[in-house]
Design an enzyme around this catalytic site. Structure first.
Site, short mmCIF file in Angstrom:
data_model
loop_
_atom_site.label_atom_id
_atom_site.label_comp_id
_atom_site.label_asym_id
_atom_site.label_seq_id
_atom_site.Cartn_x
_atom_site.Cartn_y
_atom_site.Cartn_z
N HIS A 191 12.27 -5.25 5.76
CA HIS A 191 12.79 -4.03 6.38
C HIS A 191 13.95 -3.51 5.55
O HIS A 191 14.71 -4.29 4.98
CB HIS A 191 13.27 -4.33 7.82
CG HIS A 191 13.38 -3.10 8.65
ND1 HIS A 191 14.50 -2.31 8.64
CD2 HIS A 191 12.49 -2.51 9.47
CE1 HIS A 191 14.29 -1.29 9.46
NE2 HIS A 191 13.08 -1.39 9.96
N ASP B 278 6.33 -4.79 13.61
CA ASP B 278 4.88 -4.64 13.49
C ASP B 278 4.14 -5.97 13.33
O ASP B 278 2.92 -6.00 13.42
CB ASP B 278 4.54 -3.73 12.30
CG ASP B 278 4.96 -2.31 12.58
OD1 ASP B 278 4.72 -1.84 13.69
OD2 ASP B 278 5.56 -1.68 11.69
N1 CMC Z 1 5.85 -8.74 1.02
C1 CMC Z 1 6.20 -9.16 -0.21
N2 CMC Z 1 7.31 -8.74 -0.86
C2 CMC Z 1 8.09 -7.85 -0.25
C3 CMC Z 1 7.79 -7.37 1.04
C4 CMC Z 1 6.62 -7.85 1.68
N3 CMC Z 1 6.28 -7.42 2.90
N4 CMC Z 1 8.73 -6.49 1.44
C5 CMC Z 1 9.59 -6.41 0.43
N5 CMC Z 1 9.23 -7.24 -0.59
C6 CMC Z 1 9.96 -7.47 -1.85
C7 CMC Z 1 9.73 -6.29 -2.80
O1 CMC Z 1 8.65 -6.51 -3.66
C8 CMC Z 1 11.06 -6.25 -3.52
O2 CMC Z 1 11.03 -7.23 -4.52
P1 CMC Z 1 11.87 -7.03 -5.89
O3 CMC Z 1 13.32 -7.03 -5.49
O4 CMC Z 1 11.49 -8.23 -6.71
O5 CMC Z 1 11.43 -5.73 -6.47
C9 CMC Z 1 12.09 -6.67 -2.48
O6 CMC Z 1 11.35 -7.46 -1.54
C10 CMC Z 1 12.75 -5.51 -1.75
O7 CMC Z 1 11.70 -4.68 -1.20
P2 CMC Z 1 11.69 -3.11 -1.28
O8 CMC Z 1 10.29 -2.64 -1.23
O9 CMC Z 1 12.53 -2.65 -2.44
O10 CMC Z 1 12.47 -2.79 0.07
P3 CMC Z 1 12.45 -1.44 0.85
O11 CMC Z 1 13.66 -1.46 1.71
O12 CMC Z 1 12.29 -0.29 -0.08
O13 CMC Z 1 11.10 -1.53 1.73
C11 CMC Z 1 9.58 -2.06 3.46
C12 CMC Z 1 11.07 -1.92 3.04
C13 CMC Z 1 9.51 -2.22 4.98
C14 CMC Z 1 8.82 -0.77 3.07
C15 CMC Z 1 8.96 -3.29 2.75
O14 CMC Z 1 9.64 -4.45 3.15
C16 CMC Z 1 7.46 -3.42 3.01
O15 CMC Z 1 6.66 -2.81 2.29
N6 CMC Z 1 7.05 -4.21 4.05
C17 CMC Z 1 5.65 -4.29 4.44
C18 CMC Z 1 5.27 -3.06 5.26
C19 CMC Z 1 5.84 -3.11 6.65
O16 CMC Z 1 5.79 -4.14 7.33
N7 CMC Z 1 6.37 -1.97 7.12
C20 CMC Z 1 6.89 -1.83 8.48
C21 CMC Z 1 8.37 -1.67 8.50
S1 CMC Z 1 9.06 -1.86 10.15
C22 CMC Z 1 8.41 -0.56 11.06
C23 CMC Z 1 9.12 0.69 10.77
O17 CMC Z 1 10.18 0.93 11.36
O18 CMC Z 1 8.63 1.47 9.95
#
Ligand code: CMC
Length: 427
Positions: A304, A361
């Site tokens: 998140h 989720d």
């Molecule tokens: N599985 C594997 N690696 C992950 C995941 C995951 N679910 N989430 C984040 N990471 C890694 C990502 O690859 C990155 O690694 P690095 O630093 O080596 O590049 C690091 O963790 C930080 O992730 P980010 O994508 O830069 O973080 P963000 O804040 O931009 O994204 C997120 C947040 C929710 C989009 C992401 O965690 C994700 O894609 N999660 C899976 C989708 C999901 O469950 N979404 C629902 C969110 S909660 C409901 C809502 O309110 O929307």
């Protein structure tokens, strides 16, 4: 004395005011920065950018705190109803009994759909995703209910019309997609019971309303009701800042919610668990895939932008899944996979280092499956829950004297000026 920060740019000292929230959060007010220095700030994804002052929802991602209008999410989930929480978000106060009764009367009055709107449904391709139908229908409401008078009482009715009709629209989309007769809303039923009845009632086997399921649906929607400046809420604020009508603004929020990184994650989680189940993937194989940067696979329902600890909504959702399944005397093989995945991920150094925990989720699909909601409808369920939050945020935005049309800047990295080449002279 007002707190300020000093920034030195090109040898020039710039003094910028600090804004402090009621919970002590601090932000540097950079509105004069470009004018004074020619510099802008650069923050893709707005991870460090505050775009508004808000009195609706407070989150502390490090401590796992979520409060609406000051009330902890745990207390709302335990004691409130979805309609009461919606009232709280939109008005800022918990309703009196009289206010709540009046709200319920309006929700009932507004629940049927305009007969002509039904024709839209009949003409949608049968495999259309209900989120696409829902955003189109909400946008269409502007044409069916054009009287948007800028009077508080009229606007309050508009909010209730939206909250009431979105539930009818969602249930209707589902029934029509099955080729089944539409079930009309019943004035004797409360908001959540009415929805379940419109989804599942049948001439042959009438739907038996169950108090525990009705309560579970209330909690499910309370947990989704608002989450401050997330992707869809930001879409609502950005689109609304152009002074477009509220229906089109909410329709934009629904579209933004659809994506698998946001509200679409609840559908993506169940699809991921089904693939693991069907293909017999081991937990270790899933974690290896999720950690592999060359593999697009992510552990859906994990991570998140704000929470760096367990999402407080996920804790409640997980407990609710257990309670529902044991009440229904059912087991769900996907729940068992989800629990093993969570346990392994929370011990894994990659997930620990990056503070990746289950979000709302991860277990919400298990709860929805137990209620009998089909996977395709999961994100629609999220949208119904989030609607009061979008309305509250839109209302706050349009009445904020500081707000301006959203219009970010950019750092241009394209070609320098060059002369046009006639087509015959191009290589
Ligand atoms: N599985 C594997 N690696 C992950 C995941 C995951 N679910 N989430 C984040 N990471 C890694 C990502 O690859 C990155 O690694 P690095 O630093 O080596 O590049 C690091 O963790 C930080 O992730 P980010 O994508 O830069 O973080 P963000 O804040 O931009 O994204 C997120 C947040 C929710 C989009 C992401 O965690 C994700 O894609 N999660 C899976 C989708 C999901 O469950 N979404 C629902 C969110 S909660 C409901 C809502 O309110 O929307």
């Amino acid at each position: 004395m007002r707190e300020v920060v000093k920034l030195v740019i090109d040898g020039k000292e710039v003094i910028l005011p600090v804004i402090i929230g009621t919970e002590g959060e601090k932000g540097i007010d950079i509105r004069s920065l470009r004018q004074e220095t020619g510099y802008i700030t650069f923050d893709p994804g707005f991870g460090n950018t505050g775009t508004c002052r808000s009195a609706i929802t407070y989150m502390d991602g490090e401590k796992g705190i979520l409060r609406h209008r000051g009330y902890p999410i745990e207390q709302l989930a335990e004691h409130s109803t979805f309609v009461e929480t919606a009232y709280l978000l939109i008005t800022g106060q918990l309703p009196t009994l009289e206010e709540l009764t009046r709200t319920s009367v309006y929700l009932n009055d507004f629940s049927p759909l305009h007969e002509n709107m039904k024709a839209f449904y009949q003409n949608y391709p049968s495999k259309a995703h209900p989120m696409g139908i829902l955003s189109a229908m909400i946008n269409a409401m502007r044409s069916f209910y054009p009287e948007l008078l800028d009077i508080e009482e009229e606007m309050n009715k508009t909010y209730l019309r939206l909250i009431s009709k979105i539930r009818t629209m969602a249930a209707m989309a589902y029934r029509i997609s099955l080729g089944e007769r539409v079930v009309y809303p019943r004035p004797d039923l409360c908001y959540c019971a009415n929805f379940l009845n419109m989804m599942f009632d049948n001439v042959v086997v009438p739907y038996q309303l169950d108090d525990d399921l009705i309560r579970a649906l209330n909690v499910f929607w309370i947990l989704h009701a608002d989450h401050e400046q997330n992707c869809s809420t930001t879409a609502v604020r950005v689109v609304g800042s152009g002074k477009v009508n509220i229906y089109s603004t909410i329709s934009a929020g629904i579209s933004a919610l659809w994506g698998p990184l946001h509200g679409g994650a609840n559908q993506a989680v169940i699809q991921m668990l089904e693939v693991i189940h069907r293909n017999g993937l081991t937990i270790n194989e899933c974690l290896l895939k999720a950690k592999d940067r060359t593999d697009p696979f992510r552990l859906m329902g994990f991570g998140h932008r704000v929470y760096k600890t367990y999402d407080p909504r996920a804790k409640i959702m997980k407990k609710m899944g257990d309670i529902l399944l044991s009440k229904l005397k059912r087991t769900d093989p996907l729940l068992e996979i989800a629990q093993r995945l969570e346990e392994a991920a929370l011990k894994d150094p990659y997930f620990k280092e990056k503070n990746l925990y289950p979000n709302v989720d991860f277990y919400s699909g298990i709860v929805l499956r137990a209620m009998g909601i089909p996977t395709k409808m999961f994100t629609v369920m999220f949208a119904i829950g989030r609607l009061p939050g979008w309305i509250a945020q839109w209302k706050e935005d349009v009445s904020d004297p500081e707000m301006k049309i959203s219009r970010p800047r950019q750092i241009y990295e394209g070609s320098l000026e060059r002369d046009y080449i006639p087509i015959d002279n191009r290589a």
